[in-house]
Design an enzyme around this catalytic site. Structure first.
Site, PDB file in Angstrom:
ATOM      1  N   SER A  71      -4.083  -2.490   0.027  1.00 27.13           N
ATOM      2  CA  SER A  71      -3.034  -3.388   0.523  1.00 27.13           C
ATOM      3  C   SER A  71      -3.654  -4.729   0.875  1.00 27.13           C
ATOM      4  O   SER A  71      -4.727  -4.784   1.497  1.00 27.13           O
ATOM      5  CB  SER A  71      -2.391  -2.762   1.758  1.00 27.13           C
ATOM      6  OG  SER A  71      -1.423  -3.631   2.286  1.00 27.13           O
ATOM      7  N   HIS A 109      -2.514  -7.210   2.928  1.00 26.13           N
ATOM      8  CA  HIS A 109      -2.395  -7.838   4.258  1.00 26.13           C
ATOM      9  C   HIS A 109      -3.385  -7.323   5.286  1.00 26.13           C
ATOM     10  O   HIS A 109      -3.532  -7.904   6.352  1.00 26.13           O
ATOM     11  CB  HIS A 109      -0.941  -7.746   4.768  1.00 26.13           C
ATOM     12  CG  HIS A 109      -0.497  -6.401   5.235  1.00 26.13           C
ATOM     13  ND1 HIS A 109      -0.450  -6.062   6.567  1.00 26.13           N
ATOM     14  CD2 HIS A 109      -0.037  -5.311   4.558  1.00 26.13           C
ATOM     15  CE1 HIS A 109       0.028  -4.823   6.681  1.00 26.13           C
ATOM     16  NE2 HIS A 109       0.271  -4.348   5.477  1.00 26.13           N
ATOM     17  N   GLY A 135       0.844  -1.196   0.000  1.00 28.68           N
ATOM     18  CA  GLY A 135       0.000   0.000   0.000  1.00 28.68           C
ATOM     19  C   GLY A 135       0.879   1.245   0.000  1.00 28.68           C
ATOM     20  O   GLY A 135       0.551   2.252  -0.629  1.00 28.68           O
ATOM     21  N   THR A 146       9.262  -8.418 -12.163  1.00 31.25           N
ATOM     22  CA  THR A 146       8.503  -9.661 -12.339  1.00 31.25           C
ATOM     23  C   THR A 146       7.351  -9.699 -11.344  1.00 31.25           C
ATOM     24  O   THR A 146       7.544  -9.456 -10.155  1.00 31.25           O
ATOM     25  CB  THR A 146       9.436 -10.880 -12.102  1.00 31.25           C
ATOM     26  OG1 THR A 146      10.509 -10.774 -13.024  1.00 31.25           O
ATOM     27  CG2 THR A 146       8.689 -12.197 -12.285  1.00 31.25           C
ATOM     28  N   CYS A 194       3.586   1.299  12.488  1.00 30.95           N
ATOM     29  CA  CYS A 194       4.787   1.979  12.016  1.00 30.95           C
ATOM     30  C   CYS A 194       5.303   2.975  13.044  1.00 30.95           C
ATOM     31  O   CYS A 194       6.459   3.341  13.022  1.00 30.95           O
ATOM     32  CB  CYS A 194       4.496   2.739  10.722  1.00 30.95           C
ATOM     33  SG  CYS A 194       3.190   2.033   9.783  1.00 30.95           S
ATOM     34  N   ASN A 210      -6.527   4.790   9.953  1.00 32.67           N
ATOM     35  CA  ASN A 210      -6.029   3.544  10.509  1.00 32.67           C
ATOM     36  C   ASN A 210      -6.085   3.491  12.031  1.00 32.67           C
ATOM     37  O   ASN A 210      -6.205   2.427  12.614  1.00 32.67           O
ATOM     38  CB  ASN A 210      -4.584   3.278  10.038  1.00 32.67           C
ATOM     39  CG  ASN A 210      -3.742   4.525   9.995  1.00 32.67           C
ATOM     40  OD1 ASN A 210      -4.104   5.522   9.381  1.00 32.67           O
ATOM     41  ND2 ASN A 210      -2.606   4.481  10.662  1.00 32.67           N
TER      42      ASN A 210
HETATM   43  N1  PLP Z   1      -2.271   3.382   4.415  1.00 31.97           N
HETATM   44  C1  PLP Z   1      -2.852   3.081   5.583  1.00 31.97           C
HETATM   45  C2  PLP Z   1      -4.062   3.846   6.010  1.00 31.97           C
HETATM   46  C3  PLP Z   1      -2.341   2.056   6.381  1.00 31.97           C
HETATM   47  O1  PLP Z   1      -2.946   1.776   7.541  1.00 31.97           O
HETATM   48  C4  PLP Z   1      -1.201   1.354   5.944  1.00 31.97           C
HETATM   49  C5  PLP Z   1      -0.600   0.306   6.775  1.00 31.97           C
HETATM   50  O2  PLP Z   1      -0.663   0.352   7.997  1.00 31.97           O
HETATM   51  C6  PLP Z   1      -0.637   1.702   4.701  1.00 31.97           C
HETATM   52  C7  PLP Z   1      -1.196   2.714   3.964  1.00 31.97           C
HETATM   53  C8  PLP Z   1       0.561   1.004   4.155  1.00 31.97           C
HETATM   54  O3  PLP Z   1       0.251  -0.254   3.649  1.00 31.97           O
HETATM   55  P1  PLP Z   1       1.390  -1.356   3.521  1.00 31.97           P
HETATM   56  O4  PLP Z   1       1.580  -1.924   4.899  1.00 31.97           O
HETATM   57  O5  PLP Z   1       0.868  -2.362   2.543  1.00 31.97           O
HETATM   58  O6  PLP Z   1       2.612  -0.680   3.023  1.00 31.97           O
END
Ligand code: PLP
Length: 369
Positions: free
Chosen positions: A188, A190, A71, A226, A313, A140
């Site tokens: 994303s 996951h 993402g 790839t 993060c 998030n």
């Molecule tokens: N955007 C939001 C709102 C997210 O919560 C996250 C991941 O926590 C991301 C983007 C990033 O996604 P990815 O973990 O696939 O890099």
């Protein structure tokens, strides 16, 4: 608690069993999706099937789906275009948006956590330079849903493009790219039980989307490298399952509300962020003065429950999470906030176990005065 309760779906969701099977099968079958022989063509067929499922999850045209490595990469590809001179982002975006460009203009949010549309309108009026606006669909940390169609209208009326980070929303609530009216959307795998390290950028007009990763003609020339066939296949299966399970996911709001009412019964002064707003059905963000995020995350971990203080993060920082800071939440409360995010494995026993463990932490705080 006798077994662990995983209550951190917004950090990453457990991989769905059907995804694990599909990824393993794709790995066994192999093939480079760009090869012209039968093995390559079979891999290509698997990638295109996944593209259809991911497109269906967000009401998009499959030809507008570019598979990416995350993402984060999808957001970067949309936002780091040389054609865009000015980028306006909300103050509560994920760091992959906030840090995509060092010169991004920040649009404030209200104390409730909603993007300030009047401020957006003013920022749009300040310049005629080619502009892009990036606002997320669901935050998030709080799960609060942003007024995307209204923000898109303002951006388009001002001649700006609109990108939306729907990483947390897709697969948790119905998302219709066409109805939202956005020019691009980041996803994303996951977050919905697919593999980590796979994402997608949905584009209204792929021909105008600049390349971000160079060095090959894959993904219609829009993302070199790839294709991660097993990852993409897993994402397709996760998207299919998430779409089929949207109603069930929506019903998690009941468990979430039950958890929140029990927290409030234990501590009536607890502040639940976004309680009366439209938000993701699985997300609860709350804070109780005097009970730090760290104590709660560690105490609950010892008692078998995985939750988080903020976005994964930003784990490890001792400061009010920036999302809450942008909402004007003071440190004495911001440093005490935790996020509990539920998913398809969550049961009422998990909620009960969480509350029992949380009450212990709360009582200890009271006894320590
Ligand atoms: N955007 C939001 C709102 C997210 O919560 C996250 C991941 O926590 C991301 C983007 C990033 O996604 P990815 O973990 O696939 O890099």
């Amino acid at each position: 608690m006798t077994s662990r309760s995983y209550l951190d779906f917004n950090a990453t969701a457990p991989t769905r069993p059907e995804v694990i099977d599909a990824v393993a099968e794709a790995m066994r079958e192999g093939g480079n999706a760009s090869s012209v022989h039968a093995d390559g063509r079979a891999a290509r067929t698997r990638v295109e099937k996944a593209r259809q499922h991911v497109a269906a999850l967000v009401g998009a045209d499959p030809t507008g789906v570019i598979f990416t490595g995350s993402g984060t990469e999808a957001n970067n590809q949309a936002l780091r275009s040389d054609n865009i001179e000015r980028l306006i982002v909300s103050a509560i975006e994920h760091e992959s948006v906030l840090q995509a460009r060092s010169d991004a203009v920040i649009c404030p949010v209200s104390p409730e956590g909603l993007v300030d549309l009047d401020a957006l309108m003013r920022l749009l009026a300040e310049s005629d330079a080619p502009t892009m606006v990036s606002i997320m669909l669901a935050n998030n940390e709080t799960g609060i849903l942003q007024p995307i169609p209204e923000a898109v209208r303002l951006a388009h009326d001002a001649g700006a493009l609109f990108h939306c980070d729907a990483v947390q929303a897709a697969g948790k609530i119905p998302v219709d790219t066409r109805a939202l009216g956005v020019d691009s959307l980041a996803l994303s795998a996951h977050k919905i039980g697919g593999p980590q390290g796979v994402g997608a950028l949905i584009c209204k007009t792929p021909s105008t989307m600049p390349r971000f990763v160079h060095g090959g003609g894959q993904e219609s020339g829009l993302r070199a490298g790839t294709e991660n066939v097993p990852g993409i296949v897993g994402y397709g299966v996760a998207a299919e399952s998430a779409l089929a399970g949207l109603n069930e996911f929506g019903a998690l709001a009941e468990l979430r509300d039950d958890l929140e009412s029990k927290v409030l019964a234990i501590e009536p002064t607890a502040r639940i962020f976004g309680k009366d707003l439209d938000r993701l059905p699985n997300t609860s963000k709350f804070a109780t003065k005097g009970l730090t995020s760290e104590v709660q995350v560690m105490g609950l971990d010892l008692d078998g429950a995985s939750i988080s203080a903020g976005s994964a993060c930003s784990a490890g920082r001792v400061e009010t999470p920036y999302v809450l800071a942008a909402m004007g939440v003071p440190d004495e409360l911001g440093l005490c906030a935790v996020r509990v995010s539920l998913g398809w494995t969550t049961t009422s026993q998990d909620v009960h176990g969480f509350i029992t463990a949380w009450q212990k932490l709360h009582d200890r705080k009271l006894s320590q005065g």
